[in-house]
Write a protein that holds these residues in place. Structure first.
Motif, PDB file in Angstrom:
ATOM      1  N   ASN A 204     -12.702 -10.972   2.105  1.00  0.00           N
ATOM      2  CA  ASN A 204     -12.166  -9.696   1.645  1.00  0.00           C
ATOM      3  C   ASN A 204     -12.792  -8.491   2.327  1.00  0.00           C
ATOM      4  O   ASN A 204     -12.659  -7.380   1.836  1.00  0.00           O
ATOM      5  N   PHE A 205     -13.494  -8.707   3.430  1.00  0.00           N
ATOM      6  CA  PHE A 205     -14.106  -7.586   4.148  1.00  0.00           C
ATOM      7  C   PHE A 205     -13.018  -6.783   4.828  1.00  0.00           C
ATOM      8  O   PHE A 205     -12.310  -7.296   5.691  1.00  0.00           O
ATOM      9  N   GLY A 206     -12.942  -5.556   4.474  1.00  0.00           N
ATOM     10  CA  GLY A 206     -12.054  -4.663   5.224  1.00  0.00           C
ATOM     11  C   GLY A 206     -10.570  -4.891   5.000  1.00  0.00           C
ATOM     12  O   GLY A 206      -9.754  -4.276   5.676  1.00  0.00           O
ATOM     13  N   VAL A 207     -10.197  -5.771   4.064  1.00  0.00           N
ATOM     14  CA  VAL A 207      -8.773  -6.049   3.882  1.00  0.00           C
ATOM     15  C   VAL A 207      -8.066  -4.883   3.184  1.00  0.00           C
ATOM     16  O   VAL A 207      -6.995  -4.453   3.588  1.00  0.00           O
ATOM     17  N   GLN A 208      -8.743  -4.360   2.174  1.00  0.00           N
ATOM     18  CA  GLN A 208      -8.107  -3.278   1.430  1.00  0.00           C
ATOM     19  C   GLN A 208      -7.949  -2.012   2.279  1.00  0.00           C
ATOM     20  O   GLN A 208      -6.887  -1.395   2.285  1.00  0.00           O
ATOM     21  N   THR A 209      -8.991  -1.672   3.026  1.00  0.00           N
ATOM     22  CA  THR A 209      -8.858  -0.480   3.884  1.00  0.00           C
ATOM     23  C   THR A 209      -7.814  -0.712   4.950  1.00  0.00           C
ATOM     24  O   THR A 209      -7.065   0.192   5.312  1.00  0.00           O
ATOM     25  N   PHE A 210      -7.777  -1.947   5.434  1.00  0.00           N
ATOM     26  CA  PHE A 210      -6.747  -2.252   6.423  1.00  0.00           C
ATOM     27  C   PHE A 210      -5.369  -2.014   5.807  1.00  0.00           C
ATOM     28  O   PHE A 210      -4.535  -1.316   6.366  1.00  0.00           O
ATOM     29  N   LEU A 211      -5.167  -2.571   4.631  1.00  0.00           N
ATOM     30  CA  LEU A 211      -3.862  -2.465   3.973  1.00  0.00           C
ATOM     31  C   LEU A 211      -3.485  -1.001   3.749  1.00  0.00           C
ATOM     32  O   LEU A 211      -2.370  -0.578   4.055  1.00  0.00           O
ATOM     33  N   GLU A 212      -4.449  -0.245   3.263  1.00  0.00           N
ATOM     34  CA  GLU A 212      -4.138   1.151   2.949  1.00  0.00           C
ATOM     35  C   GLU A 212      -3.831   1.970   4.199  1.00  0.00           C
ATOM     36  O   GLU A 212      -2.858   2.712   4.248  1.00  0.00           O
ATOM     37  N   ASN A 213      -4.649   1.791   5.228  1.00  0.00           N
ATOM     38  CA  ASN A 213      -4.386   2.506   6.485  1.00  0.00           C
ATOM     39  C   ASN A 213      -3.088   2.057   7.119  1.00  0.00           C
ATOM     40  O   ASN A 213      -2.317   2.856   7.631  1.00  0.00           O
ATOM     41  N   PHE A 214      -2.888   0.754   7.078  1.00  0.00           N
ATOM     42  CA  PHE A 214      -1.684   0.199   7.684  1.00  0.00           C
ATOM     43  C   PHE A 214      -0.426   0.764   7.009  1.00  0.00           C
ATOM     44  O   PHE A 214       0.507   1.210   7.672  1.00  0.00           O
ATOM     45  N   LEU A 215      -0.439   0.756   5.666  1.00  0.00           N
ATOM     46  CA  LEU A 215       0.756   1.230   4.952  1.00  0.00           C
ATOM     47  C   LEU A 215       1.026   2.705   5.227  1.00  0.00           C
ATOM     48  O   LEU A 215       2.163   3.155   5.220  1.00  0.00           O
ATOM     49  N   GLU A 216      -0.051   3.439   5.482  1.00  0.00           N
ATOM     50  CA  GLU A 216       0.116   4.846   5.780  1.00  0.00           C
ATOM     51  C   GLU A 216       0.697   5.047   7.182  1.00  0.00           C
ATOM     52  O   GLU A 216       1.547   5.903   7.401  1.00  0.00           O
ATOM     53  N   LEU A 217       0.229   4.235   8.113  1.00  0.00           N
ATOM     54  CA  LEU A 217       0.617   4.444   9.508  1.00  0.00           C
ATOM     55  C   LEU A 217       1.863   3.674   9.933  1.00  0.00           C
ATOM     56  O   LEU A 217       2.574   4.076  10.849  1.00  0.00           O
TER      57      LEU A 217
END
Ligand code: G4P
Length: 528
Positions: A264-277
């Motif tokens: 779960n390292f970095g998955v949530q930030t990835f998801l949030e940034n990804f959904l934004e971009l």
């Protein structure tokens, strides 16, 4: 159209994020998909997606699995909501399930997530899938996985991505340590550190910083890692690419995220940034010009057809990507190729293995249509007008088998099956031009042969034999004077279903030699 409908449509389109994860087997796609679904609350028990994969691979008899699951191995769109976004993950099968379907599915995605194993770097299947996405110019986001293991230096990986794939990259975050020393990531966009804690590292402490030299980092990660991080990021600031949304949007620059899916390292930030971009659905090209997603009239195209393996039901599922307008259950649309109106009465939406009847859906969504045999891959469906979406690309087969029938009395059924399954896009068929007519089948994945054999037997009652050949490349030949005798060594001249000349080659050397010897001919990777 009423103001209200337009507004509703626009809002729904704005929420959609439809993407595929592309990777080489074992990079962690199942794991990442599962974590994303957990965040989205689409599944509640870790392991559900994995269990499905395990079942898939525990037995070689995939037909059995088809029956148990009631739906295709190769199918599936997973849908969930996250922070107001409607996320559609298109499953692009890998391993032995890899097939032309995998490529075609990518045409239904608005962006792709490229998953790379930190130790292995850019691998063969990733390259192929990347190229398909890259040709369409869709945005590609990179997740470098398994940071909890010793891997390659992050700079080397970025260099490899650029060298092998020809795309520039911009790291969105940067690892603090790696392998056993990994303690977190530094988010370059938000200027914050994320420190991973807890037994399963599920607790993440986030601290705002005043840049990467902030003493907070030293405090959290220690001198050695803090120095390393500062050094790396200084270098990136000076020599690395800067974030440029326009370049991301057009697929010239890939934002890179580092993490470890299993922890779960970095998955949530990835998801949030990804959904934004990541982009919402945009316009799609048709023979009559572009169609905007927020146009009132419904339209879409079929990118995949999956036979139902349940012998009691001969039906198939056609997967439709909605391109414009609002879909409503029971609506009538034009089946453009067939030139008639049809009613979409039993549409389905998918989450892993469950089927739900869908009442409404919007551009970017994928629905499964019950298909009594009226659809073909690439068919356009549209409300009130005859638009045809740009043809789905075909792909050069890489595996070839000679096919023959066991019982000559079944010739008629055999030809019918061959014809229909070729039409469906299941395999490509080639016939030799000599005195004895041999038939060859070409595919991109071994599974296609198995499915072909199975369906020939079950749907057409024909037993066939397949002999794997040495051929690896097919090239469609354009030109007047084609001398078949020049295709004898490590190659053969055949015709495709439209009677176009095609040369099959056993290796790259034979192919290159032929091209050099016959400069007057054009050799194309796919049918002209
Ligand atoms: P795939 O769908 O891309 O083929 O990959 P999958 O998620 O199945 O992952 C392949 C293997 O890599 C699995 O191990 C999985 O646990 C592991 N993996 C995924 N993400 C990470 C990560 O961030 N760090 C590490 N260290 N491993 C990761 P396996 O041994 O094949 O299966 P299992 O016994 O763990 O279930």
């Amino acid at each position: 159209m009423s103001q209200k409908t337009t507004e509703e449509l626009r809002q729904e389109v704005g929420k959609r994020r439809t993407f595929a994860i592309i990777s080489h087997p074992d990079a962690g796609k199942t794991t990442l998909t599962e974590k994303l679904l957990l965040y989205g609350g689409a599944i509640h028990i870790a392991g559900s997606v994995k269990a499905r994969k395990a079942a898939r691979h525990a037995t070689s008899d995939w037909m059995e699995i088809e029956k148990q699951r009631g739906i295709s191995v190769t199918s599936s769109v997973m849908q969930f909501q996250y922070e107001g976004k409607q996320v559609n993950i298109l499953d692009t099968p890998g391993h032995q399930d890899f097939s032309e379907d995998t490529y075609r599915t990518l045409t239904a995605a608005d962006s792709a997530v490229m998953l790379i194993d930190v130790a292995k770097g850019v691998e063969a299947q990733t390259i192929k899938l990347f190229q398909v996405c890259s040709k369409r110019g869709i945005p590609i986001f990179t997740f470098i996985n398994k940071l909890d293991r010793e891997g390659q230096n992050p700079f080397e990986l970025l260099e490899e991505i650029e060298r092998v794939l020809g795309i520039r990259s911009v790291p969105m975050n940067w690892p603090i340590g790696m392998g056993r020393e990994l303690c977190g990531v530094y988010d370059r966009m938000k200027n914050q550190v994320e420190l991973f804690q807890g037994k399963d590292h599920s607790e993440i402490e986030v601290r705002k910083t005043e840049g990467y030299n902030d003493p907070v980092i030293r405090e959290m990660a220690g001198d050695y890692l803090a120095d390393q991080l500062a050094q790396d990021l200084e270098l990136l600031d000076v020599a690395g690419d800067t974030f440029d949304y326009e370049k991301v949007r057009t697929g010239q620059l890939t934002p890179v995220f580092f993490g470890s899916a299993v922890n779960n390292f970095g998955v949530q930030t990835f998801l949030e940034n990804f959904l934004e971009l990541a982009p919402q659905p945009t316009e799609r090209k048709t023979t009559e010009g572009s169609v905007e997603p927020d146009e009132e009239k419904f339209s879409g195209y079929i990118f995949k057809i999956q036979a139902n393996m349940n012998p009691a039901h001969r039906d198939r599922i056609a997967f439709l990507r909605i391109c414009s307008g609002k879909f409503q259950r029971g609506m009538s649309v034009r089946h453009v190729r067939a030139g008639k109106e049809i009613k979409l009465s039993q549409p389905q939406q998918f989450l892993a293995q469950d089927r739900d009847i869908v009442e409404t859906a919007y551009p970017g969504d994928i629905i499964g249509l019950f298909d009594p045999g009226i659809f073909r891959i690439g068919d356009s469906l549209s409300e009130g007008r005859d638009i045809v979406f740009d043809e789905l690309p075909t792909f050069s087969p890489e595996i070839f088998s000679k096919v023959s029938i066991k019982n000559a009395l079944k010739q008629k059924q055999y030809l019918k099956g061959l014809d229909q399954l070729t039409e469906e896009g299941m395999v490509q068929v080639f016939r030799s031009v000599g005195a004895f007519e041999d038939t060859y089948l070409g595919v991109v994945g071994q599974l296609q042969f198995e499915v072909f054999e199975y369906r020939m037997k079950n749907e057409y009652g024909v037993d066939i034999q397949l002999f794997r050949t040495q051929f690896q490349f097919a090239r469609w030949i354009v030109g007047d004077k084609i001398d078949p005798t020049k295709f004898r060594i490590n190659s053969i001249l055949v015709k495709d279903k439209n009677d176009v000349n095609v040369a099959l080659f056993e290796n790259e050397y034979a192919m290159r030699t032929a091209m050099e010897r016959m400069p007057e001919l054009k050799f194309l990777e796919v049918a002209p």
